[in-house]
Design a protein around this motif. Structure first.
Motif, PDB file in Angstrom:
ATOM      1  N   GLY A 184       0.796  -1.361  -0.296  1.00 24.89           N
ATOM      2  CA  GLY A 184      -0.020   0.131  -0.251  1.00 24.89           C
ATOM      3  C   GLY A 184       0.810   1.362   0.365  1.00 24.89           C
ATOM      4  N   HIS A 185       2.276   0.836   0.138  1.00 28.78           N
ATOM      5  CA  HIS A 185       3.072   2.268   0.094  1.00 28.78           C
ATOM      6  C   HIS A 185       3.534   2.717  -1.428  1.00 28.78           C
ATOM      7  CE1 HIS A 185       5.187   2.089   4.777  1.00 28.78           C
ATOM      8  NE2 HIS A 185       3.471   2.782   4.866  1.00 28.78           N
ATOM      9  N   THR A 186       3.214   3.846  -1.624  1.00 31.80           N
ATOM     10  CA  THR A 186       2.909   4.226  -3.218  1.00 31.80           C
ATOM     11  C   THR A 186       4.032   4.849  -3.213  1.00 31.80           C
ATOM     12  OG1 THR A 186       1.661   6.426  -2.744  1.00 31.80           O
ATOM     13  CG2 THR A 186       0.139   3.691  -3.334  1.00 31.80           C
ATOM     14  N   ALA A 187       5.018   5.271  -2.218  1.00 31.28           N
ATOM     15  CA  ALA A 187       6.091   6.154  -2.594  1.00 31.28           C
ATOM     16  C   ALA A 187       7.986   5.365  -2.181  1.00 31.28           C
ATOM     17  CB  ALA A 187       6.267   7.617  -2.022  1.00 31.28           C
ATOM     18  N   LEU A 188       8.754   4.747  -3.679  1.00 31.63           N
ATOM     19  CA  LEU A 188       9.458   4.423  -2.671  1.00 31.63           C
ATOM     20  C   LEU A 188      11.067   4.502  -3.296  1.00 31.63           C
ATOM     21  CD1 LEU A 188      10.084   0.393  -3.265  1.00 31.63           C
ATOM     22  CD2 LEU A 188      11.930   2.052  -3.983  1.00 31.63           C
ATOM     23  N   TYR A 189      11.835   4.705  -2.438  1.00 27.83           N
ATOM     24  CA  TYR A 189      12.351   5.921  -2.417  1.00 27.83           C
ATOM     25  C   TYR A 189      14.793   4.844  -2.415  1.00 27.83           C
ATOM     26  CZ  TYR A 189       9.834   9.283  -0.438  1.00 27.83           C
ATOM     27  OH  TYR A 189       9.227  10.341  -0.582  1.00 27.83           O
ATOM     28  N   TRP A 190      15.355   5.052  -3.046  1.00 24.99           N
ATOM     29  CA  TRP A 190      16.625   4.561  -2.546  1.00 24.99           C
ATOM     30  C   TRP A 190      17.338   5.187  -2.017  1.00 24.99           C
ATOM     31  CZ3 TRP A 190      17.867  -0.857  -3.203  1.00 24.99           C
ATOM     32  CH2 TRP A 190      17.059  -1.924  -3.648  1.00 24.99           C
ATOM     33  N   TYR A 191      18.645   4.685  -1.283  1.00 28.04           N
ATOM     34  CA  TYR A 191      19.811   5.748  -0.965  1.00 28.04           C
ATOM     35  C   TYR A 191      20.915   4.832  -1.130  1.00 28.04           C
ATOM     36  CZ  TYR A 191      16.239   8.803   0.794  1.00 28.04           C
ATOM     37  OH  TYR A 191      15.099  10.553   0.679  1.00 28.04           O
ATOM     38  N   ARG A 192      22.007   5.696  -0.839  1.00 27.26           N
ATOM     39  CA  ARG A 192      23.104   4.950  -0.836  1.00 27.26           C
ATOM     40  C   ARG A 192      23.953   5.462  -0.026  1.00 27.26           C
ATOM     41  NH1 ARG A 192      27.577   5.059  -6.133  1.00 27.26           N
ATOM     42  NH2 ARG A 192      27.185   7.188  -5.172  1.00 27.26           N
ATOM     43  N   GLN A 193      25.027   4.644   1.091  1.00 24.88           N
ATOM     44  CA  GLN A 193      25.482   5.360   2.476  1.00 24.88           C
ATOM     45  C   GLN A 193      26.995   4.103   2.083  1.00 24.88           C
ATOM     46  OE1 GLN A 193      23.244   4.078   6.182  1.00 24.88           O
ATOM     47  NE2 GLN A 193      24.602   5.813   7.203  1.00 24.88           N
ATOM     48  N   ARG A 194      27.925   4.877   2.346  1.00 23.77           N
ATOM     49  CA  ARG A 194      29.549   4.965   2.184  1.00 23.77           C
ATOM     50  C   ARG A 194      29.495   4.359   3.106  1.00 23.77           C
ATOM     51  NH1 ARG A 194      30.082   8.080  -3.075  1.00 23.77           N
ATOM     52  NH2 ARG A 194      31.185   6.037  -4.347  1.00 23.77           N
ATOM     53  N   LEU A 195      30.420   3.776   3.839  1.00 24.72           N
ATOM     54  CA  LEU A 195      30.853   3.133   5.160  1.00 24.72           C
ATOM     55  C   LEU A 195      31.280   4.862   5.918  1.00 24.72           C
ATOM     56  CD1 LEU A 195      31.830   1.138   7.144  1.00 24.72           C
ATOM     57  CD2 LEU A 195      33.724   1.061   5.786  1.00 24.72           C
ATOM     58  N   GLY A 196      30.085   4.974   6.862  1.00 24.86           N
ATOM     59  CA  GLY A 196      30.260   5.852   7.887  1.00 24.86           C
ATOM     60  C   GLY A 196      30.131   7.343   7.456  1.00 24.86           C
ATOM     61  N   GLN A 197      29.537   7.362   6.594  1.00 26.46           N
ATOM     62  CA  GLN A 197      28.522   8.252   6.170  1.00 26.46           C
ATOM     63  C   GLN A 197      27.630   8.739   4.984  1.00 26.46           C
ATOM     64  OE1 GLN A 197      31.187  10.356   4.214  1.00 26.46           O
ATOM     65  NE2 GLN A 197      32.436   9.214   5.003  1.00 26.46           N
ATOM     66  N   GLY A 198      26.918   9.305   5.332  1.00 24.52           N
ATOM     67  CA  GLY A 198      25.984   9.583   5.694  1.00 24.52           C
ATOM     68  C   GLY A 198      24.868   9.595   4.349  1.00 24.52           C
ATOM     69  N   LEU A 199      23.005   9.694   4.425  1.00 23.94           N
ATOM     70  CA  LEU A 199      23.016   9.229   2.832  1.00 23.94           C
ATOM     71  C   LEU A 199      23.169   9.769   1.704  1.00 23.94           C
ATOM     72  CD1 LEU A 199      21.247   8.245   5.395  1.00 23.94           C
ATOM     73  CD2 LEU A 199      19.088   7.270   4.304  1.00 23.94           C
ATOM     74  N   GLU A 200      22.780   9.543   1.240  1.00 24.69           N
ATOM     75  CA  GLU A 200      23.115   9.747  -0.520  1.00 24.69           C
ATOM     76  C   GLU A 200      21.806   9.545  -1.623  1.00 24.69           C
ATOM     77  OE1 GLU A 200      26.291   8.664  -2.573  1.00 24.69           O
ATOM     78  OE2 GLU A 200      25.519   9.929  -4.823  1.00 24.69           O
ATOM     79  N   LEU A 243      21.133   9.681  -9.378  1.00 22.80           N
ATOM     80  CA  LEU A 243      21.367   8.638  -9.665  1.00 22.80           C
ATOM     81  C   LEU A 243      23.596   9.057 -10.447  1.00 22.80           C
ATOM     82  CD1 LEU A 243      18.574   6.367 -12.279  1.00 22.80           C
ATOM     83  CD2 LEU A 243      19.998   6.132  -9.587  1.00 22.80           C
ATOM     84  N   PRO A 244      24.291   8.298  -9.442  1.00 27.74           N
ATOM     85  CA  PRO A 244      25.686   8.733 -10.455  1.00 27.74           C
ATOM     86  C   PRO A 244      26.172   8.312 -11.359  1.00 27.74           C
ATOM     87  CG  PRO A 244      25.471   7.075  -8.324  1.00 27.74           C
ATOM     88  CD  PRO A 244      24.772   7.063  -8.821  1.00 27.74           C
ATOM     89  N   SER A 245      25.965   7.827 -12.368  1.00 30.51           N
ATOM     90  CA  SER A 245      25.856   7.525 -13.232  1.00 30.51           C
ATOM     91  C   SER A 245      24.705   6.440 -14.135  1.00 30.51           C
ATOM     92  CB  SER A 245      27.905   6.941 -13.912  1.00 30.51           C
ATOM     93  OG  SER A 245      27.199   5.941 -13.363  1.00 30.51           O
ATOM     94  N   ASP A 246      24.899   6.306 -15.351  1.00 32.85           N
ATOM     95  CA  ASP A 246      24.112   5.695 -16.454  1.00 32.85           C
ATOM     96  C   ASP A 246      24.573   4.876 -16.154  1.00 32.85           C
ATOM     97  OD1 ASP A 246      26.082   6.301 -19.826  1.00 32.85           O
ATOM     98  OD2 ASP A 246      26.476   5.273 -17.646  1.00 32.85           O
ATOM     99  N   ARG A 247      24.984   3.515 -15.472  1.00 34.82           N
ATOM    100  CA  ARG A 247      25.418   2.282 -14.675  1.00 34.82           C
ATOM    101  C   ARG A 247      24.738   2.517 -14.372  1.00 34.82           C
ATOM    102  NH1 ARG A 247      29.421   1.291 -12.003  1.00 34.82           N
ATOM    103  NH2 ARG A 247      29.821   3.104 -11.235  1.00 34.82           N
ATOM    104  N   PHE A 248      24.009   3.166 -13.010  1.00 34.60           N
ATOM    105  CA  PHE A 248      22.862   2.608 -12.483  1.00 34.60           C
ATOM    106  C   PHE A 248      21.499   3.191 -12.870  1.00 34.60           C
ATOM    107  CE2 PHE A 248      25.036   2.741  -8.331  1.00 34.60           C
ATOM    108  CZ  PHE A 248      26.222   3.140  -8.187  1.00 34.60           C
ATOM    109  N   SER A 249      20.055   1.921 -12.523  1.00 35.53           N
ATOM    110  CA  SER A 249      19.771   2.121 -13.343  1.00 35.53           C
ATOM    111  C   SER A 249      18.100   0.950 -11.989  1.00 35.53           C
ATOM    112  CB  SER A 249      18.567   1.854 -14.653  1.00 35.53           C
ATOM    113  OG  SER A 249      19.385   0.306 -14.058  1.00 35.53           O
ATOM    114  N   ALA A 250      17.183   2.478 -12.309  1.00 35.15           N
ATOM    115  CA  ALA A 250      16.258   1.516 -11.334  1.00 35.15           C
ATOM    116  C   ALA A 250      15.106   1.892 -11.697  1.00 35.15           C
ATOM    117  CB  ALA A 250      16.005   1.923  -9.670  1.00 35.15           C
ATOM    118  N   GLU A 251      13.804   0.603 -11.976  1.00 33.59           N
ATOM    119  CA  GLU A 251      12.513   0.074 -11.959  1.00 33.59           C
ATOM    120  C   GLU A 251      11.928   0.349 -10.960  1.00 33.59           C
ATOM    121  OE1 GLU A 251      12.187  -2.607 -15.332  1.00 33.59           O
ATOM    122  OE2 GLU A 251      12.883  -4.127 -13.994  1.00 33.59           O
TER     123      GLU A 251
END
Lengths: 111, 117
Positions: B28-44, B60-68
């Motif tokens: 039922g959750h209509t909003a979805l997020y992806w974040y990246r967290q490098r070691l000891g860092q915040g959420l990107e 998205l940091p580069s064209d190597r990344f995609s999501a669906e």
């Protein structure tokens, strides 16, 4: 672009002391969130602040929001070791569901 | 489901390989997020899906990344030709997106830890 800045990034406290973590953001927002992350764990929601002047308290933590200054604070009262964690603020951009996070404040409470 | 489910929880891969990370949000959750967290860092912030709207891919940091996100539910984050700097924990979160008046607190999954050798 919405930018969120937290300070300090690292905080070492003695038990029993008080301190405040600050969260500044760059554009108009209508929602501010505080999350806690324990080492190796995911994030858990602490507070949601929905309007200017909002104040929420849970135990030794109190969060407030000043939308005019674009500033939220997380105040720690009489810190205890169990509060050691990383605290993140997150801001939802006005009229948008996009959410951006600060870099986090790593809090260590020492006996 | 009861919470946000992510898989795999841990993935070790060789540089140059492709990886897929999966997120199953709360029903039922209509909003979805992806974040990246490098070691000891915040959420990107990486990408955000809201209902049937076009996703916000601005993080998205580069064209190597995609999501669906298929059927408005499960999401897959794909990283092609992985590099060592892709090593991080990838966190997925969802919220019910109850319009602009809702609190819309994010519920996070446990994350997928990616290590690129």
């Amino acid at each position: 672009e919405l930018k969120v800045e937290q300070n300090p990034l690292f905080l070492s406290m003695q038990e029993g002391k008080n301190y405040t973590i600050y969260c500044n953001y760059s554009t108009t927002s209508d929602r501010l969130y505080w999350y806690r992350q324990d080492p190796g764990k995911s994030l858990e929601s602490l507070f949601v602040l929905l309007s200017n002047g909002a104040v929420k308290q849970e135990g030794r933590l109190m969060a407030s929001l000043d939308t005019k200054a674009r500033l939220s604070t997380l105040h720690i009262t009489a810190a205890v070791h169990d509060l050691s964690a990383t605290y993140f603020c997150a801001v939802r951009q006005y009229n948008n569901n996009d959410m951006r996070f600060g870099a986090g404040t790593r809090l260590t409470v020492k006996p | 489901g009861a919470g946000v489910s992510q898989s795999p929880s841990n993935k070790v891969t060789e540089k140059g390989k492709d990886v897929e990370l999966r997120c199953d949000p709360i029903s039922g959750h209509t909003a979805l997020y992806w974040y990246r967290q490098r070691l000891g860092q915040g959420l990107e912030f990486l990408i955000y899906f809201q209902g049937n709207s076009a996703p916000d891919k601005s993080g998205l940091p580069s064209d190597r990344f995609s999501a669906e996100r298929t059927g408005g539910s499960v999401s897959t984050l794909t990283i092609q030709r992985t590099q060592q700097e892709d090593s991080a924990v990838y966190l997925c979160a969802s919220n019910p997106d109850r319009g602009l008046s809702g609190a819309n607190v994010l519920t996070f999954g446990a994350g997928s830890r990616l290590t690129v050798l």
